[in-house]
Design an enzyme around this catalytic site. Structure first.
Site: not given
Ligand code: ARG
Length: 467
Positions: A165, A286, A292, A299
């Site tokens: 979980h 970024s 970043k 992804e």
């Protein structure tokens, strides 16, 4: 065609010129993507011509001319010289035959297609192309699994939280996590080897739908083309795109595994976790925020899983309602398949790159371990003293509650506090507050102890060998 075309005076006649609607020509043609099969199409034609030569349909000289002509056609494709004639070269089959005719004369080239149909031809081409691609994918998958096995071996000492979980559950070895996906991918490899067998069956000689009227030796044709077996019903041979669908079902399952694997690593690479750090080669920055470092590779793996599944679902819908044998709908199997296969092959290679270059932080992994993750070990301790598990579960729960209430980590509670909860705790209870010991306790097959993890590595290596 001209006589049946609507005249210019008709309300809807404006776009019709007496031939095919120009948009219909473009809508119908597959040459811009089925050119991917040019080499398979030529190999198939040569094997087919050889079989027809044995039947006396072609003379030996004609056969030699066909082989020589095709050599040139193939060379033109390979060097980028092949000129596609728009509006004439509908697909790879017509294009190759048209060009062969220009080179050796239509008198001979015109005999090539005797008894054959584009229906058995296209199914043959796709199967040949696909089996080669799947063999490449098999090799990519083996490489990926080898990297997982090597890393699991090398970093077997790293212990981190295991989650259910997405909540901290019990300590595990980092290698155990890697091998959990390794096992899934190894089963994908087994399935792939099965899929390849069904792809690699020869439909050539099925004709349009009813079979070949000249007694062609289909077994010889199949053998020359490297097929393992034949398709034994001519109608099935031209109707069947199950081999494409099964490939995409297989790829969808693999990409599902890939997507979950990527999702775990995205989480583990976040600042809050910091268990892994992706190599620059598989991350980007970024354009706005200088600090970043984004896990784009992961992804994209997660995102492309959706795309791979979509191609599979699309083809399922395309095929589901069409009547027997060949219908033009089947041409719609090609683009999804090309895209799906490329997506899966690229994804496995990217995943291999990611896992072979990322760094792990043993410190961050260890720092994320919390004493409450040893609550089960505490319960198991009392089980070993003869207390029934249902009871030990409650006792351990009370220890967790006391730790929470008093703001003292569980392993820092005094022996008196523990004894206050249950008198059966003895001084050796301190040994249970040890993450190493916790993972080592789980030594039954499939567990996270060193020996159990080593066994998993051995099992996975055997699966790579095809055992
Ligand atoms: N380009 C076609 C395909 O990919 C080849 C088969 C065409 N056959 C036919 N009878 N029109 O399906």
């Amino acid at each position: 065609m001209a006589s049946s075309a609507p005249s210019k005076t008709m309300l809807w006649g404006g776009r019709f010129t007496g031939g095919l609607d120009p948009l219909m020509v473009a809508y119908n043609e597959s040459i811009y993507y089925d050119r991917a099969f040019y080499a398979q199409d030529i190999a198939g034609s040569i094997a087919y011509a050889r079989a027809n030569t044995k039947l006396g349909i072609l003379t030996e000289d004609e056969f030699q001319a066909i082989c020589k002509g095709f050599e040139q056609v193939k060379e033109e494709w390979a060097s980028g010289q092949f000129e596609i004639k728009s509006g004439i070269d509908e697909d790879i089959h017509t294009a190759n035959e048209r060009r062969l005719g220009e080179i050796i004369g239509t008198g001979i080239a015109g005999k090539l297609h005797t008894g054959r149909s584009r229906n058995d031809q296209v199914a043959t081409d796709i199967r040949m192309w696909l089996r080669e691609e799947l063999r490449k994918i098999e090799a990519f998958l083996v490489d990926f699994l080898k990297v997982i096995a090597a890393r699991a071996d090398k970093e077997i000492d790293a212990v981190m939280p295991g989650y259910t979980h997405l909540q901290k559950a019990q300590p595990i070895r980092w290698s155990h996590w890697m091998l959990s996906y390794g096992q899934q991918f190894a089963l994908d490899l087994q399935r792939l080897r099965e899929v390849i067998k069904r792809v690699n069956r020869c439909p050539l000689g099925c004709g349009a739908l009813a079979g070949n009227p000249f007694g062609i030796d289909r077994e010889a044709v199949a053998k020359e083309l490297g097929f393992e077996d034949l398709i034994y019903n001519s109608m099935q041979g031209v109707a069947d795109r199950d081999f494409a669908l099964e490939t995409m079902q297989w790829g969808s399952m693999l990409m599902n595994h890939m997507s979950r694997w990527a999702e775990d690593l995205i989480i583990y690479s976040s600042g809050e976790f910091g268990f892994v750090r992706l190599a620059d080669a598989y991350s980007t920055g970024s354009s706005l925020m200088p600090q970043k470092k984004n896990p784009d590779s992961l992804e994209l793996l997660r995102g492309k899983a959706g795309r791979a599944f979509g191609q599979m679902a699309g083809l399922t819908m395309t095929i589901k309602g069409i009547p027997s044998t060949y219908n033009k709908d089947l041409q719609e199997s090609v683009e999804p398949l090309l895209d799906h296969v490329k997506t899966v092959g690229d994804s496995i290679q990217i995943a291999t790159g990611v896992i072979s270059t990322l760094d792990i932080s043993r410190d961050k992994m260890r720092a994320a371990l919390t004493p409450d993750m040893l609550a089960t070990d505490l319960a198991d301790y009392l089980v070993r003293k003869g207390v029934p598990f249902r009871e030990t579960h409650h006792i351990s729960g009370r220890v967790v509650a006391l730790a929470e209430k008093s703001g003292t980590p569980m392993d820092k509670l005094s022996f008196e506090q523990l004894q206050g909860i249950d008198a059966r705790f003895e001084p050796d209870i301190v040994e249970s507050f040890d993450y190493e010991k916790s993972v080592e306790m789980r030594s039954a097959i499939g567990g996270t102890s060193r020996s159990a993890v080593e066994q998993q590595i051995a099992v996975m290596k055997q699966m790579l060998e095809g055992q």
